[in-house]
Design a protein around this motif. Structure first.
Motif, PDB file in Angstrom:
ATOM      1  N   ASN A 134     -58.099  81.778  11.200  1.00  0.00           N
ATOM      2  CA  ASN A 134     -58.002  82.030   9.761  1.00  0.00           C
ATOM      3  C   ASN A 134     -57.535  80.762   9.057  1.00  0.00           C
ATOM      4  OD1 ASN A 134     -58.498  84.979   9.804  1.00  0.00           O
ATOM      5  ND2 ASN A 134     -56.639  84.952  11.031  1.00  0.00           N
ATOM      6  N   TYR A 135     -58.291  80.342   8.048  1.00  0.00           N
ATOM      7  CA  TYR A 135     -57.952  79.121   7.315  1.00  0.00           C
ATOM      8  C   TYR A 135     -56.728  79.304   6.435  1.00  0.00           C
ATOM      9  CZ  TYR A 135     -62.075  76.499   8.660  1.00  0.00           C
ATOM     10  OH  TYR A 135     -63.006  75.813   9.384  1.00  0.00           O
ATOM     11  N   PHE A 136     -55.942  78.238   6.315  1.00  0.00           N
ATOM     12  CA  PHE A 136     -54.860  78.153   5.340  1.00  0.00           C
ATOM     13  C   PHE A 136     -54.656  76.694   4.996  1.00  0.00           C
ATOM     14  CE2 PHE A 136     -52.762  77.861   9.435  1.00  0.00           C
ATOM     15  CZ  PHE A 136     -51.718  76.969   9.271  1.00  0.00           C
ATOM     16  N   CYS A 137     -53.982  76.435   3.890  1.00  0.00           N
ATOM     17  CA  CYS A 137     -53.766  75.067   3.426  1.00  0.00           C
ATOM     18  C   CYS A 137     -52.277  74.780   3.334  1.00  0.00           C
ATOM     19  CB  CYS A 137     -54.388  74.851   2.052  1.00  0.00           C
ATOM     20  SG  CYS A 137     -56.190  74.980   2.060  1.00  0.00           S
ATOM     21  N   VAL A 138     -51.918  73.545   3.679  1.00  0.00           N
ATOM     22  CA  VAL A 138     -50.540  73.069   3.579  1.00  0.00           C
ATOM     23  C   VAL A 138     -50.583  71.896   2.598  1.00  0.00           C
ATOM     24  CG1 VAL A 138     -48.588  72.087   4.812  1.00  0.00           C
ATOM     25  CG2 VAL A 138     -50.105  73.720   5.969  1.00  0.00           C
ATOM     26  N   GLY A 139     -49.934  72.068   1.465  1.00  0.00           N
ATOM     27  CA  GLY A 139     -50.005  71.025   0.450  1.00  0.00           C
ATOM     28  C   GLY A 139     -48.662  70.752  -0.191  1.00  0.00           C
ATOM     29  N   ASN A 140     -48.658  69.680  -0.948  1.00  0.00           N
ATOM     30  CA  ASN A 140     -47.499  69.408  -1.770  1.00  0.00           C
ATOM     31  C   ASN A 140     -47.906  68.492  -2.918  1.00  0.00           C
ATOM     32  OD1 ASN A 140     -47.720  67.233   0.110  1.00  0.00           O
ATOM     33  ND2 ASN A 140     -45.642  66.612  -0.342  1.00  0.00           N
ATOM     34  N   PRO A 141     -47.337  68.734  -4.094  1.00  0.00           N
ATOM     35  CA  PRO A 141     -47.618  67.865  -5.224  1.00  0.00           C
ATOM     36  C   PRO A 141     -47.042  66.477  -4.959  1.00  0.00           C
ATOM     37  CG  PRO A 141     -46.442  69.849  -5.907  1.00  0.00           C
ATOM     38  CD  PRO A 141     -46.458  69.831  -4.422  1.00  0.00           C
ATOM     39  N   GLU A 142     -47.695  65.474  -5.487  1.00  0.00           N
ATOM     40  CA  GLU A 142     -47.209  64.104  -5.353  1.00  0.00           C
ATOM     41  C   GLU A 142     -46.399  63.732  -6.589  1.00  0.00           C
ATOM     42  OE1 GLU A 142     -50.902  62.089  -4.922  1.00  0.00           O
ATOM     43  OE2 GLU A 142     -51.180  62.753  -2.868  1.00  0.00           O
ATOM     44  N   GLY A 143     -45.365  62.935  -6.358  1.00  0.00           N
ATOM     45  CA  GLY A 143     -44.593  62.414  -7.490  1.00  0.00           C
ATOM     46  C   GLY A 143     -43.462  63.260  -7.936  1.00  0.00           C
TER      47      GLY A 143
ATOM     48  N   LEU B  11     -52.083  65.815  -5.963  1.00  0.00           N
ATOM     49  CA  LEU B  11     -51.951  66.827  -4.924  1.00  0.00           C
ATOM     50  C   LEU B  11     -52.651  66.376  -3.646  1.00  0.00           C
ATOM     51  CD1 LEU B  11     -51.093  69.736  -4.064  1.00  0.00           C
ATOM     52  CD2 LEU B  11     -53.309  70.504  -4.904  1.00  0.00           C
ATOM     53  N   THR B  12     -51.970  66.542  -2.521  1.00  0.00           N
ATOM     54  CA  THR B  12     -52.550  66.308  -1.197  1.00  0.00           C
ATOM     55  C   THR B  12     -52.386  67.590  -0.401  1.00  0.00           C
ATOM     56  OG1 THR B  12     -51.986  63.965  -1.254  1.00  0.00           O
ATOM     57  CG2 THR B  12     -52.411  64.919   0.912  1.00  0.00           C
ATOM     58  N   TRP B  13     -53.421  67.996   0.340  1.00  0.00           N
ATOM     59  CA  TRP B  13     -53.313  69.190   1.170  1.00  0.00           C
ATOM     60  C   TRP B  13     -54.100  69.003   2.455  1.00  0.00           C
ATOM     61  CZ3 TRP B  13     -56.650  68.779  -2.863  1.00  0.00           C
ATOM     62  CH2 TRP B  13     -57.970  69.169  -2.661  1.00  0.00           C
ATOM     63  N   THR B  14     -53.678  69.744   3.473  1.00  0.00           N
ATOM     64  CA  THR B  14     -54.326  69.724   4.773  1.00  0.00           C
ATOM     65  C   THR B  14     -54.847  71.115   5.066  1.00  0.00           C
ATOM     66  OG1 THR B  14     -52.832  67.985   5.544  1.00  0.00           O
ATOM     67  CG2 THR B  14     -53.992  69.259   7.237  1.00  0.00           C
ATOM     68  N   THR B  15     -56.119  71.218   5.448  1.00  0.00           N
ATOM     69  CA  THR B  15     -56.671  72.513   5.843  1.00  0.00           C
ATOM     70  C   THR B  15     -56.391  72.714   7.327  1.00  0.00           C
ATOM     71  OG1 THR B  15     -58.863  71.568   6.243  1.00  0.00           O
ATOM     72  CG2 THR B  15     -58.473  72.540   4.076  1.00  0.00           C
ATOM     73  N   MET B  16     -55.996  73.936   7.661  1.00  0.00           N
ATOM     74  CA  MET B  16     -55.648  74.298   9.031  1.00  0.00           C
ATOM     75  C   MET B  16     -56.183  75.692   9.314  1.00  0.00           C
ATOM     76  SD  MET B  16     -51.717  72.863   9.263  1.00  0.00           S
ATOM     77  CE  MET B  16     -51.818  72.562  11.046  1.00  0.00           C
ATOM     78  N   THR B  17     -56.174  76.079  10.590  1.00  0.00           N
ATOM     79  CA  THR B  17     -56.456  77.460  10.961  1.00  0.00           C
ATOM     80  C   THR B  17     -55.340  77.957  11.868  1.00  0.00           C
ATOM     81  OG1 THR B  17     -57.917  76.664  12.738  1.00  0.00           O
ATOM     82  CG2 THR B  17     -58.975  77.436  10.718  1.00  0.00           C
ATOM     83  N   ASP B  18     -55.036  79.255  11.746  1.00  0.00           N
ATOM     84  CA  ASP B  18     -54.021  79.869  12.605  1.00  0.00           C
ATOM     85  C   ASP B  18     -54.634  80.129  13.982  1.00  0.00           C
ATOM     86  OD1 ASP B  18     -55.437  82.335  12.536  1.00  0.00           O
ATOM     87  OD2 ASP B  18     -54.075  83.236  11.091  1.00  0.00           O
ATOM     88  N   PRO B  19     -53.882  80.692  14.921  1.00  0.00           N
ATOM     89  CA  PRO B  19     -54.413  80.871  16.278  1.00  0.00           C
ATOM     90  C   PRO B  19     -55.679  81.728  16.396  1.00  0.00           C
ATOM     91  CG  PRO B  19     -52.036  80.963  16.351  1.00  0.00           C
ATOM     92  CD  PRO B  19     -52.431  80.939  14.889  1.00  0.00           C
ATOM     93  N   GLU B  20     -56.026  82.515  15.378  1.00  0.00           N
ATOM     94  CA  GLU B  20     -57.269  83.292  15.431  1.00  0.00           C
ATOM     95  C   GLU B  20     -58.355  82.710  14.536  1.00  0.00           C
ATOM     96  OE1 GLU B  20     -57.437  87.493  15.418  1.00  0.00           O
ATOM     97  OE2 GLU B  20     -55.846  87.693  16.893  1.00  0.00           O
TER      98      GLU B  20
END
Length: 116
Positions: free
Chosen positions: A107-116, A96-105
């Motif tokens: 708030n944290y969220f993660c964008v990920g995807n399983p590998e393979g 699994l690889t994921w990127t932590t991000m925040t929205d315009p205010e």
């Protein structure tokens, strides 16, 4: 489902500008803004996302965050950045690889995807 099970129908985020955040999340998810009551705006996702104006937004990192993804995590991260999100860091564990991000205010969220 038993009548005593708790079904999540909406996730509500306290914020300063409900219309701005709803517009961001509407574009991010591809789901329409379903209702706009001024101080409360909903995105018609499943579960629904609600954005509620509050006078005193809790400072610091949010205790609950969204985890999402798509087939091309890197392209999705670029798209979300173009919509106004901030990219923080990319992490991975086996499978699994994921990127932590925040929205315009912020708030944290993660964008990920399983590998393979």
């Amino acid at each position: 489902m038993s009548s005593t099970n708790f079904a999540i129908r909406m996730i509500t985020v306290d914020c300063e500008d409900p219309a701005r955040l709803a517009a961001f999340w509407s574009q991010a998810t591809g789901c329409p803004v379903a209702a706009d009551y001024g101080d409360f705006v909903m995105v018609g996702s499943v579960p629904a996302l609600g954005f509620q104006r509050v006078s005193d937004v809790t400072p610091g990192k949010n205790r609950i965050h969204f985890d999402g993804g798509g087939e091309d995590r890197e392209a999705l991260v670029r798209r979300l950045r173009d919509l106004g999100a901030t990219e923080h860091e990319t992490r991975n564990v086996p499978g699994l690889t994921w990127t932590t991000m925040t929205d315009p205010e912020g708030n944290y969220f993660c964008v990920g995807n399983p590998e393979g």
